[in-house]
Design a protein around this motif. Sequence first.
Motif, short mmCIF file in Angstrom:
data_model
loop_
_atom_site.label_atom_id
_atom_site.label_comp_id
_atom_site.label_asym_id
_atom_site.label_seq_id
_atom_site.Cartn_x
_atom_site.Cartn_y
_atom_site.Cartn_z
N UNK A 6 4.16 -46.12 10.07
CA UNK A 6 3.93 -46.09 11.51
C UNK A 6 3.29 -47.38 12.01
N UNK A 7 2.85 -48.22 11.10
CA UNK A 7 2.23 -49.50 11.50
C UNK A 7 3.30 -50.57 11.72
N UNK A 8 4.18 -50.75 10.74
CA UNK A 8 5.14 -51.86 10.82
C UNK A 8 6.60 -51.44 10.87
N UNK A 9 6.89 -50.15 10.66
CA UNK A 9 8.26 -49.67 10.72
C UNK A 9 9.03 -49.75 9.41
N UNK A 10 8.39 -50.22 8.35
CA UNK A 10 9.05 -50.31 7.04
C UNK A 10 9.51 -48.92 6.60
N UNK A 11 10.73 -48.86 6.05
CA UNK A 11 11.28 -47.58 5.58
C UNK A 11 11.47 -47.68 4.08
N UNK A 12 11.03 -46.64 3.38
CA UNK A 12 11.16 -46.59 1.94
C UNK A 12 11.72 -45.25 1.52
N UNK A 13 12.23 -45.20 0.31
CA UNK A 13 12.83 -43.98 -0.21
C UNK A 13 12.00 -43.50 -1.40
N UNK A 14 11.80 -42.19 -1.49
CA UNK A 14 11.08 -41.63 -2.62
C UNK A 14 10.67 -40.19 -2.37
N UNK A 15 10.14 -39.58 -3.42
CA UNK A 15 9.68 -38.19 -3.30
C UNK A 15 8.42 -38.09 -2.44
N UNK A 16 7.66 -39.19 -2.39
CA UNK A 16 6.45 -39.22 -1.57
C UNK A 16 6.28 -40.63 -1.02
N UNK A 17 5.39 -40.75 -0.05
CA UNK A 17 5.12 -42.07 0.53
C UNK A 17 4.44 -42.95 -0.51
N UNK A 18 4.66 -44.25 -0.45
CA UNK A 18 3.96 -45.14 -1.37
C UNK A 18 2.47 -45.15 -1.06
N UNK A 19 1.67 -45.50 -2.05
CA UNK A 19 0.22 -45.52 -1.83
C UNK A 19 -0.17 -46.60 -0.83
N UNK A 20 0.63 -47.68 -0.80
CA UNK A 20 0.39 -48.79 0.12
C UNK A 20 1.74 -49.30 0.61
N UNK A 21 1.82 -49.62 1.89
CA UNK A 21 3.07 -50.16 2.44
C UNK A 21 3.32 -51.54 1.83
N UNK A 22 4.52 -51.74 1.24
CA UNK A 22 4.83 -53.04 0.65
C UNK A 22 4.90 -54.18 1.66
N UNK A 23 5.10 -53.85 2.94
CA UNK A 23 5.22 -54.89 3.95
C UNK A 23 3.88 -55.25 4.58
N UNK A 24 3.13 -54.24 5.03
CA UNK A 24 1.91 -54.53 5.79
C UNK A 24 0.62 -54.09 5.10
N UNK A 25 0.74 -53.34 3.99
CA UNK A 25 -0.45 -52.92 3.27
C UNK A 25 -1.12 -51.66 3.81
#
Length: 109
Positions: A6-25
């Motif tokens: 919700x901060x930068x709009x980065x979209x990722x695929x997985x069973x759960x959200x990543x612990x940290x956004x790879x784009x904005x942290x």
Amino acid sequence: MLWKCSVCGYITEGDSAPSVCPKCGAPAEKFTALSDEASEKIYKADRTNDIHHEIAALAAKINTLCKEGLEINLDPGCNSAFNASNKRAWEIKQLVKAEIASHVAKEKY
């Protein structure tokens, strides 16, 4: 499942959200799971977006070739054809960019 930051709009695929956004942290709490409908739209648009990028790359190649042809400057007929092709390549790139922008606006990226 797809997740959107919700901060930068980065979209990722997985069973759960990543612990940290790879784009904005941003932390995992800033991710929301996308609906099946939104996810399907993104999956369907993935290949067409790739095709649009390939077309833009080909148009850039046409531009380079036209410039080379104009530098050779063989005759007015060739130069006219190179100028016309270069103009059409520019139009193709603009069409592609507009379509990609429309996909982003509709969250199909």
